[in-house]
Write a protein that holds these residues in place. Sequence first.
Motif, short mmCIF file in Angstrom:
data_model
loop_
_atom_site.label_atom_id
_atom_site.label_comp_id
_atom_site.label_asym_id
_atom_site.label_seq_id
_atom_site.Cartn_x
_atom_site.Cartn_y
_atom_site.Cartn_z
N ASP A 2 0.96 -1.33 0.03
CA ASP A 2 -0.10 -0.02 0.02
C ASP A 2 0.82 1.19 -0.03
O ASP A 2 1.71 1.54 0.88
CB ASP A 2 -0.86 0.03 1.29
N GLU A 3 0.63 2.01 -0.92
CA GLU A 3 1.38 3.27 -1.03
C GLU A 3 1.26 4.36 0.17
O GLU A 3 2.34 4.92 0.52
CB GLU A 3 0.89 4.24 -2.26
N HIS A 4 0.11 4.31 0.88
CA HIS A 4 0.14 4.94 2.23
C HIS A 4 0.92 4.31 3.32
O HIS A 4 1.64 5.22 4.06
CB HIS A 4 -1.22 4.91 2.53
#
Length: 66
Positions: A2-4
């Motif tokens: 996940d980029e977050h």
Amino acid sequence: MDEHLVDTIRTILMPAVALGITVYGIAVTVRTWRDGCRRDAAALAVLLLAYWALIVPLSLWLLGWW
């Protein structure tokens, strides 16, 4: 991944770990110095300087911040 989560690791976790290692290293060095082990304290200070001179810039470079 996940980029977050990646952004969270880059912006919060990595600097927090570097700061924690630095604060702990300074505390141990000062305590060792006060206990009278000047040689050991000097060695710990050199290791702390090496950490900031080598490991931190390398980490910043690998993370793409530098």
